[in-house]
Scaffold this active site. Structure first.
Site, mmCIF file in Angstrom:
data_model
loop_
_atom_site.group_PDB
_atom_site.id
_atom_site.type_symbol
_atom_site.label_atom_id
_atom_site.label_comp_id
_atom_site.label_asym_id
_atom_site.label_seq_id
_atom_site.Cartn_x
_atom_site.Cartn_y
_atom_site.Cartn_z
ATOM 1 N N GLY A 1 0.813 -1.217 0.000
ATOM 2 C CA GLY A 1 0.000 0.000 0.000
ATOM 3 C C GLY A 1 0.849 1.270 0.000
ATOM 4 O O GLY A 1 2.088 1.212 -0.011
ATOM 5 N N ARG B 1 -4.851 -10.747 -2.519
ATOM 6 C CA ARG B 1 -4.658 -10.054 -3.805
ATOM 7 C C ARG B 1 -3.181 -9.894 -4.153
ATOM 8 O O ARG B 1 -2.819 -9.769 -5.315
ATOM 9 C CB ARG B 1 -5.286 -8.646 -3.754
ATOM 10 C CG ARG B 1 -6.782 -8.594 -3.717
ATOM 11 C CD ARG B 1 -7.266 -7.143 -3.627
ATOM 12 N NE ARG B 1 -6.958 -6.526 -2.337
ATOM 13 C CZ ARG B 1 -7.744 -6.573 -1.267
ATOM 14 N NH1 ARG B 1 -8.901 -7.169 -1.335
ATOM 15 N NH2 ARG B 1 -7.401 -6.006 -0.131
ATOM 16 N N SER B 2 -2.323 -9.853 -3.145
ATOM 17 C CA SER B 2 -0.895 -9.564 -3.399
ATOM 18 C C SER B 2 -0.030 -10.793 -3.522
ATOM 19 O O SER B 2 1.179 -10.676 -3.757
ATOM 20 C CB SER B 2 -0.344 -8.682 -2.280
ATOM 21 O OG SER B 2 -0.911 -7.413 -2.379
ATOM 22 N N ARG C 1 -5.412 3.843 18.872
ATOM 23 C CA ARG C 1 -4.824 5.140 19.245
ATOM 24 C C ARG C 1 -5.358 5.685 20.569
ATOM 25 O O ARG C 1 -4.620 6.283 21.334
ATOM 26 C CB ARG C 1 -5.090 6.175 18.143
ATOM 27 C CG ARG C 1 -4.268 5.950 16.905
ATOM 28 C CD ARG C 1 -4.558 7.032 15.903
ATOM 29 N NE ARG C 1 -3.977 6.721 14.608
ATOM 30 C CZ ARG C 1 -4.485 7.114 13.452
ATOM 31 N NH1 ARG C 1 -5.600 7.844 13.430
ATOM 32 N NH2 ARG C 1 -3.900 6.806 12.327
ATOM 33 N N CYS D 1 -2.414 11.282 10.522
ATOM 34 C CA CYS D 1 -1.390 12.016 9.773
ATOM 35 C C CYS D 1 -1.591 13.540 9.820
ATOM 36 O O CYS D 1 -0.624 14.297 9.919
ATOM 37 C CB CYS D 1 -1.339 11.513 8.338
ATOM 38 S SG CYS D 1 -2.943 11.317 7.561
ATOM 39 N N GLN E 1 -6.154 18.162 2.702
ATOM 40 C CA GLN E 1 -5.562 16.831 2.763
ATOM 41 C C GLN E 1 -5.439 16.186 1.384
ATOM 42 O O GLN E 1 -6.409 16.123 0.615
ATOM 43 C CB GLN E 1 -6.392 15.947 3.703
ATOM 44 C CG GLN E 1 -6.416 16.508 5.119
ATOM 45 C CD GLN E 1 -7.167 15.660 6.130
ATOM 46 O OE1 GLN E 1 -7.858 16.211 6.968
ATOM 47 N NE2 GLN E 1 -7.046 14.345 6.085
ATOM 48 N N GLY F 1 -3.646 10.339 1.124
ATOM 49 C CA GLY F 1 -4.121 10.009 2.472
ATOM 50 C C GLY F 1 -5.184 8.924 2.431
ATOM 51 O O GLY F 1 -5.454 8.261 3.428
ATOM 52 N N LYS G 1 -10.799 13.062 15.575
ATOM 53 C CA LYS G 1 -9.448 12.513 15.836
ATOM 54 C C LYS G 1 -8.481 13.660 16.117
ATOM 55 O O LYS G 1 -7.592 13.550 16.946
ATOM 56 C CB LYS G 1 -8.934 11.738 14.621
ATOM 57 C CG LYS G 1 -9.519 10.352 14.449
ATOM 58 C CD LYS G 1 -8.980 9.728 13.161
ATOM 59 C CE LYS G 1 -9.866 8.597 12.694
ATOM 60 N NZ LYS G 1 -9.552 8.133 11.333
ATOM 61 N N HIS H 1 -0.113 16.926 3.311
ATOM 62 C CA HIS H 1 -1.259 17.619 3.913
ATOM 63 C C HIS H 1 -0.815 19.004 4.399
ATOM 64 O O HIS H 1 0.334 19.189 4.820
ATOM 65 C CB HIS H 1 -1.776 16.858 5.130
ATOM 66 C CG HIS H 1 -2.443 15.546 4.825
ATOM 67 N ND1 HIS H 1 -2.735 15.100 3.560
ATOM 68 C CD2 HIS H 1 -2.897 14.579 5.676
ATOM 69 C CE1 HIS H 1 -3.334 13.911 3.642
ATOM 70 N NE2 HIS H 1 -3.432 13.571 4.904
HETATM 71 N N1 LIG Z 1 -1.966 6.979 3.247
HETATM 72 C C1 LIG Z 1 -1.607 7.740 4.253
HETATM 73 O O1 LIG Z 1 -1.219 8.909 4.087
HETATM 74 C C2 LIG Z 1 -1.668 7.207 5.646
HETATM 75 C C3 LIG Z 1 -1.143 7.993 6.673
HETATM 76 C C4 LIG Z 1 -1.219 7.536 7.983
HETATM 77 C C5 LIG Z 1 -1.805 6.332 8.250
HETATM 78 N N2 LIG Z 1 -2.310 5.575 7.236
HETATM 79 C C6 LIG Z 1 -2.954 4.303 7.586
HETATM 80 O O2 LIG Z 1 -2.291 3.232 6.948
HETATM 81 C C7 LIG Z 1 -3.241 2.229 6.619
HETATM 82 C C8 LIG Z 1 -3.117 1.901 5.138
HETATM 83 O O3 LIG Z 1 -3.273 3.047 4.388
HETATM 84 P P1 LIG Z 1 -2.717 3.177 2.895
HETATM 85 O O4 LIG Z 1 -2.975 4.580 2.558
HETATM 86 O O5 LIG Z 1 -1.354 2.618 2.773
HETATM 87 O O6 LIG Z 1 -3.764 2.246 2.112
HETATM 88 P P2 LIG Z 1 -3.601 1.473 0.723
HETATM 89 O O7 LIG Z 1 -2.680 2.160 -0.197
HETATM 90 O O8 LIG Z 1 -4.994 1.210 0.284
HETATM 91 O O9 LIG Z 1 -2.934 0.078 1.141
HETATM 92 C C9 LIG Z 1 -3.593 -0.863 1.955
HETATM 93 C C10 LIG Z 1 -2.657 -2.012 2.263
HETATM 94 O O10 LIG Z 1 -3.309 -2.893 3.177
HETATM 95 C C11 LIG Z 1 -3.304 -4.208 2.639
HETATM 96 N N3 LIG Z 1 -4.507 -4.909 3.048
HETATM 97 C C12 LIG Z 1 -5.784 -4.526 2.880
HETATM 98 N N4 LIG Z 1 -6.633 -5.473 3.362
HETATM 99 C C13 LIG Z 1 -5.846 -6.458 3.837
HETATM 100 C C14 LIG Z 1 -6.099 -7.722 4.455
HETATM 101 N N5 LIG Z 1 -7.341 -8.135 4.694
HETATM 102 N N6 LIG Z 1 -5.058 -8.486 4.812
HETATM 103 C C15 LIG Z 1 -3.785 -8.084 4.575
HETATM 104 N N7 LIG Z 1 -3.471 -6.901 3.991
HETATM 105 C C16 LIG Z 1 -4.491 -6.116 3.635
HETATM 106 C C17 LIG Z 1 -3.267 -4.012 1.143
HETATM 107 O O11 LIG Z 1 -2.805 -5.189 0.555
HETATM 108 P P3 LIG Z 1 -3.287 -5.611 -0.923
HETATM 109 O O12 LIG Z 1 -2.449 -4.799 -1.855
HETATM 110 O O13 LIG Z 1 -2.968 -7.081 -0.952
HETATM 111 O O14 LIG Z 1 -4.746 -5.313 -1.014
HETATM 112 C C18 LIG Z 1 -2.282 -2.844 1.041
HETATM 113 O O15 LIG Z 1 -0.957 -3.315 1.168
HETATM 114 C C19 LIG Z 1 -4.608 2.768 7.050
HETATM 115 O O16 LIG Z 1 -4.909 2.269 8.340
HETATM 116 C C20 LIG Z 1 -4.393 4.248 7.111
HETATM 117 O O17 LIG Z 1 -5.249 4.889 8.028
HETATM 118 C C21 LIG Z 1 -2.248 5.975 5.931
#
Ligand SMILES: NC(=O)c1ccc[n+]([C@@H]2O[C@H](COP(=O)([O-])OP(=O)(O)OC[C@H]3O[C@@H](n4cnc5c(N)ncnc54)[C@H](OP(=O)(O)O)[C@@H]3O)[C@@H](O)[C@H]2O)c1
Length: 356
Positions: free
Chosen positions: A15, A42-43, A102, A131, A158, A162, A238, A267
Site C-alpha cells: 500500500g 490479492r498480493s 490510538r 497524519c 488533505q 491520504g 481525531k 497535507h
Molecule cells: N496513506 C496515508 O497517508 C496514511 C497515513 C497515515 C496512516 N495511514 C494508515 O495506513 C493504513 C493503510 O493506508 P494506505 O494509505 O497505505 O492504504 P492502501 O494504499 O490502500 O494500502 C492498503 C494495504 O493494506 C493491505 N490490506 C488490505 N486489506 C488487507 C487484508 N485483509 N489483509 C492483509 N493486507 C491487507 C493491502 O494489501 P493488498 O495490496 O494485498 O490489497 C495494502 O498493502 C490505514 O490504516 C491508514 O489509516 C495511511
C-alpha cells in the site's frame, strides 16, 4: 533476535504507507535482519523491492508473526484490530498506523519529537497518530511549550494519497477525464483552452470502485472520514482527541474542518491557536526555527511559504504565514505543510522503532 538486526514484518507492504515504510527503512539504514512483506490474498505472487532484493509478499495469517521482532501495520483498522493481538502473542512489538488502538489508554500514541517518553509505558503496541494531527502538532507543540495553548481552530487541506493508492488513482483518472472528455468539458468555464481539447472516450468506473463520494479533481471535498451525529467527521474528532492525548492536555478544545483537496501528496493545515501567554510573531518565529523536524519558511514578501509540492518527499514539515490572529486573545495564525506519508506515517513509525 540475530546480532546486527531485527526481524521485521510489514503488514500492508503493497500500500501507499507500506511502500513508503520500506523506503524509509532502507534510507535510514534501519538494522533489518529479515523482512517479511505481508498483504492480502490479492498480493500473493507480487514482490516488493528492498535493499536490492526482490521479496515475495506473503498472505496475512495467524503464523505471520512467528520469529518477528517488530511488526509495522498499515492495512486499515480492521486488520489491526484482528492481527495486532496475534503479533503481540508472538512476542513482536506492533507499531500500528491505523486508528484502531490510538485512544486505548494502555497504548502510547507517539510523535517522537513530542512525547517519546510515553513509549516507556507500552505493552507491546505503539500507535502512530493520525497524519493530519501529526503535521499540525509538529508546529503547535513547540509553541505550546512556551506560550501554553488553550484552544485551536484548524482547517485542513488533505492530499488524496491520504486515502491510499486508490485515492491517487482516482485523482489521476478524473484529471485525465476532465482534460480529455466531454464530462470535464461541460463543467469548465466557456472559453477555457482545455474545453476545446479533443474528446476521448474513457473506461467508466462503477460507484463501488470510488474512493471519494464526489469528483475530487478540480474540486474540494469538505468531508474526510464518516460523519458523526455532532456534525463533525471522525477525522475532525481525531484531531481533537489525539492532540489531547499526545500533548497531555485532556481539556484542550480543538475545532477542525477537514477537507480533501486535489493534491497528490502532503497535507496542509491552517491553524489559529489561542495561548495563555502573550505571543509575538518574532518570538514564535524564534521558537519554530529551532523546533526539531520542522523548517520555518516564512518570507511572505518573496512568496516563500510552505506548500505541498515543497514538502512532498521531505522528512521535515514546514511552517509559515505567521501572524497575530486578529480574532483571538493572544492568538497566532500559521500554515503548516508536511508529507503525510512520511512524517504522518512511515517516517514517524520508523522513528518509533529506532527509539525502541
Ligand atoms: N496513506 C496515508 O497517508 C496514511 C497515513 C497515515 C496512516 N495511514 C494508515 O495506513 C493504513 C493503510 O493506508 P494506505 O494509505 O497505505 O492504504 P492502501 O494504499 O490502500 O494500502 C492498503 C494495504 O493494506 C493491505 N490490506 C488490505 N486489506 C488487507 C487484508 N485483509 N489483509 C492483509 N493486507 C491487507 C493491502 O494489501 P493488498 O495490496 O494485498 O490489497 C495494502 O498493502 C490505514 O490504516 C491508514 O489509516 C495511511
Amino acid at each position: 533476535m540475530l546480532m546486527g538486526g531485527y526481524h521485521i514484518a510489514v503488514v500492508g507492504a503493497t500500500g501507499a504507507a507500506g511502500t513508503e515504510l520500506l523506503r524509509v527503512l532502507e534510507r535510514r539504514s534501519f538494522p533489518v535482519a529479515s523482512l517479511r512483506p505481508i498483504g492480502s490474498a490479492r498480493s500473493v505472487g507480487k514482490c516488493v523491492q528492498f535493499c536490492g532484493e526482490s521479496i515475495p509478499v506473503e498472505k496475512l495469517d495467524a503464523g505471520s508473526f512467528d520469529k518477528i521482532d517488530i511488526a509495522f501495520f498499515s492495512a486499515g483498522g480492521d486488520v489491526s484490530r484482528n492481527y495486532v493481538p496475534i503479533a503481540c502473542q508472538a512476542d513482536a512489538i506492533a507499531i500500528d498506523k491505523s486508528s484502531a488502538f490510538r485512544m486505548d489508554p494502555h497504548v502510547p500514541l507517539v510523535i517522537p519529537e513530542i512525547n517519546a517518553e510515553d513509549m516507556r509505558l507500552h505493552r507491546g503496541v505503539i500507535a502512530n497518530p493520525n497524519c493530519t494531527t501529526t503535521v499540525m502538532l509538529m508546529a503547535l507543540y513547540p509553541l505550546h511549550k512556551i506560550f501554553r495553548v488553550h484552544r485551536v481552530f484548524a482547517a485542513t487541506y488533505q492530499a488524496v494519497s491520504g486515502s491510499g493508492t486508490r485515492g491517487v488513482e482516482e485523482l489521476t483518472r478524473q484529471t485525465k477525464s476532465w482534460t480529455e472528455d466531454e464530462e470535464g468539458c461541460s463543467r469548465r468555464p466557456a472559453g477555457d483552452a482545455l474545453s476545446t481539447a479533443t474528446h476521448h472516450s474513457h473506461a467508466s468506473h462503477s460507484e463501488a470502485d470510488k474512493v471519494f463520494p464526489h469528483p475530487v479533481a478540480f474540486n474540494l471535498l469538505p468531508h474526510v472520514d464518516s460523519f458523526l451525529d455532532s456534525g463533525y467527521t471522525k477525522e475532525e474528532v481525531k484531531m481533537q482527541d489525539e492532540t489531547r492525548k499526545i500533548m497531555h492536555l485532556p481539556e484542550l478544545r480543538v475545532s477542525a474542518t477537514c477537507v480533501r483537496v486535489p493534491v497528490y501528496r502532503a497535507h496542509s493545515v491552517a491553524v489559529s491557536a489561542e495561548f495563555e501567554r502573550a505571543v509575538s510573531v518574532e518570538q514564535a518565529r524564534e521558537v519554530l526555527a529551532k523546533a526539531p523536524g520542522l523548517q520555518l519558511v516564512d518570507e511572505p514578501h518573496s512568496n516563500r511559504y510552505p506548500m505541498p509540492l515543497s514538502v512532498a518527499g521531505k522528512d521535515n514539515c514546514q511552517v509559515g504565514r505567521l501572524r497575530l490572529d486578529c480574532a483571538l486573545e493572544n492568538g497566532l495564525s500559521f500554515w503548516v505543510s508536511g508529507d503525510q506519508l512520511l512524517k504522518g506515517a512511515a517516517l514517524n513509525a520508523v522513528q518509533i522503532a529506532e527509539l525502541l
